[in-house]
Write a protein that holds these residues in place. Structure first.
Motif, PDB file in Angstrom:
ATOM      1  N   THR A  62       0.848  -1.195   0.000  1.00 13.48           N
ATOM      2  CA  THR A  62       0.000   0.000   0.000  1.00 13.48           C
ATOM      3  C   THR A  62       0.882   1.244   0.000  1.00 13.48           C
ATOM      4  N   ASN A  63       0.269   2.383  -0.298  1.00 11.07           N
ATOM      5  CA  ASN A  63       1.000   3.649  -0.238  1.00 11.07           C
ATOM      6  C   ASN A  63       1.556   3.895   1.165  1.00 11.07           C
ATOM      7  N   ALA A  64       0.800   3.527   2.186  1.00 12.88           N
ATOM      8  CA  ALA A  64       1.243   3.730   3.562  1.00 12.88           C
ATOM      9  C   ALA A  64       2.457   2.865   3.889  1.00 12.88           C
ATOM     10  N   GLU A  65       2.439   1.609   3.440  1.00 14.28           N
ATOM     11  CA  GLU A  65       3.593   0.729   3.687  1.00 14.28           C
ATOM     12  C   GLU A  65       4.828   1.223   2.943  1.00 14.28           C
ATOM     13  N   ALA A  67       5.521   4.377   2.142  1.00  8.67           N
ATOM     14  CA  ALA A  67       5.999   5.569   2.845  1.00  8.67           C
ATOM     15  C   ALA A  67       6.698   5.205   4.148  1.00  8.67           C
ATOM     16  N   ALA A  68       6.164   4.214   4.871  1.00  6.16           N
ATOM     17  CA  ALA A  68       6.759   3.810   6.144  1.00  6.16           C
ATOM     18  C   ALA A  68       8.152   3.221   5.942  1.00  6.16           C
ATOM     19  N   LEU A  69       8.316   2.401   4.917  1.00  4.37           N
ATOM     20  CA  LEU A  69       9.624   1.808   4.636  1.00  4.37           C
ATOM     21  C   LEU A  69      10.636   2.884   4.275  1.00  4.37           C
ATOM     22  N   TRP A  70      10.265   3.793   3.434  1.00  5.66           N
ATOM     23  CA  TRP A  70      11.189   4.866   3.046  1.00  5.66           C
ATOM     24  C   TRP A  70      11.501   5.779   4.218  1.00  5.66           C
ATOM     25  N   THR A  71      10.515   6.082   5.032  1.00  2.00           N
ATOM     26  CA  THR A  71      10.742   6.948   6.192  1.00  2.00           C
ATOM     27  C   THR A  71      11.706   6.308   7.191  1.00  2.00           C
ATOM     28  N   SER A  72      11.630   4.978   7.306  1.00  2.00           N
ATOM     29  CA  SER A  72      12.505   4.261   8.251  1.00  2.00           C
ATOM     30  C   SER A  72      13.900   4.003   7.697  1.00  2.00           C
ATOM     31  N   GLY A  73      14.160   4.413   6.454  1.00  4.99           N
ATOM     32  CA  GLY A  73      15.485   4.225   5.865  1.00  4.99           C
ATOM     33  C   GLY A  73      15.674   2.919   5.144  1.00  4.99           C
ATOM     34  N   ASN A  74      14.588   2.180   4.942  1.00  4.95           N
ATOM     35  CA  ASN A  74      14.653   0.919   4.202  1.00  4.95           C
ATOM     36  C   ASN A  74      14.299   1.129   2.734  1.00  4.95           C
ATOM     37  N   TYR A  75      14.649   0.149   1.928  1.00  4.91           N
ATOM     38  CA  TYR A  75      14.117   0.121   0.572  1.00  4.91           C
ATOM     39  C   TYR A  75      12.826  -0.687   0.582  1.00  4.91           C
ATOM     40  N   ALA A  76      12.021  -0.496  -0.433  1.00  6.94           N
ATOM     41  CA  ALA A  76      10.725  -1.169  -0.505  1.00  6.94           C
ATOM     42  C   ALA A  76      10.721  -2.150  -1.666  1.00  6.94           C
ATOM     43  N   VAL A  77      10.142  -3.328  -1.426  1.00 11.17           N
ATOM     44  CA  VAL A  77       9.949  -4.325  -2.475  1.00 11.17           C
ATOM     45  C   VAL A  77       8.463  -4.352  -2.823  1.00 11.17           C
TER      46      VAL A  77
END
Length: 233
Positions: A62-65, A67-77
């Motif tokens: 989701t858009n929220a997931e 954003a949360a990954l990027w905000t925490s400094g992770n990359y998103a899959v």
């Protein structure tokens, strides 16, 4: 650790990198994505075909997931559920790509074999992709093609050899550089061959020979890589 002098695009935002081939493609994708995330970038990893579901909680649905990954400094899959614990291309991929600083995409599959030839429908390269990496595992060198190569019949036709032929550095270089092989559909995109699994003296030597051939005969930029067991995806 990846070297920006070998992969200069890792020092620059804005690239969409497609990975094709076998022998460590998914591991390389995750390593590059993590490299970008450590720089503070918004990095997206996904697929235009299929990819293994990530081991870590990096999946964004989701858009929220995202954003949360990027905000925490992770990359998103990003991926939609597919059989066999895999993900396939999600419907929101292009929209999320537009929000990312760097994107890494798996653009074909190899059934866990170290080298491959593309089928008629492969690779699946998005128009936005500006860099293509053709990956092969050096564990394949010195073994019969029929043991190490995905889409064997296509590879044999491309190389003009029977299935029992031993894969040499010369044959691997042709498989990676040919426009019906690793360079298929690349066009004007920047192209690299990545020789992975350079983790023994024998494989290192095979890699250096293949690298020399790729550069001298085909004008291809080449990088040798190796990943520890812990780093492998």
């Amino acid at each position: 650790m990846l070297d920006e002098t070998q992969f200069p695009f890792l020092a620059e935002k804005g690239h969409i990198v497609s990975l094709v081939g076998g022998g460590g493609k998914t591991t390389l994708l995750h390593a590059m994505a993590a490299h970008g995330a450590r720089k503070g970038w918004r990095v997206l990893a996904s697929t235009t075909t299929h990819i293994q579901r990530p081991k870590e909680p990096l999946l964004a649905r989701t858009n929220a997931e995202l954003a949360a990954l990027w905000t925490s400094g992770n990359y998103a899959v990003a991926g939609a559920p597919a059989p066999d614990n895999k993900l396939t291309q999600p419907p929101q991929l292009e929209r999320w790509m537009a929000q990312a600083d760097a994107v890494f995409l798996e653009a074909d599959g190899a059934k866990h074999l170290p080298c491959k030839a593309p089928a008629a429908h492969e690779p699946v390269l998005l128009p936005q992709s500006d860099i293509v990496l053709a990956v092969a595992g050096l564990s394949a060198v010195g073994k019969p093609l029929q043991e190490v190569c995905f889409r064997l019949e296509t590879a044999c036709t491309l190389l003009g050899v029977p299935p029992e032929t031993i894969l040499t550095p010369e044959l691997l270089a042709k498989l990676l550089a040919d426009e019906q092989g690793g360079r298929k559909a690349v066009g004007a995109r920047h192209f690299y061959a990545v020789l992975n699994q350079a983790d023994t003296p024998q494989r290192q030597a095979a890699g250096e020979k293949t690298k020399e051939l790729l550069r001298a005969r085909y004008g291809v930029s080449v990088v040798l890589t190796t990943f520890s067991e812990k780093e492998r995806a």
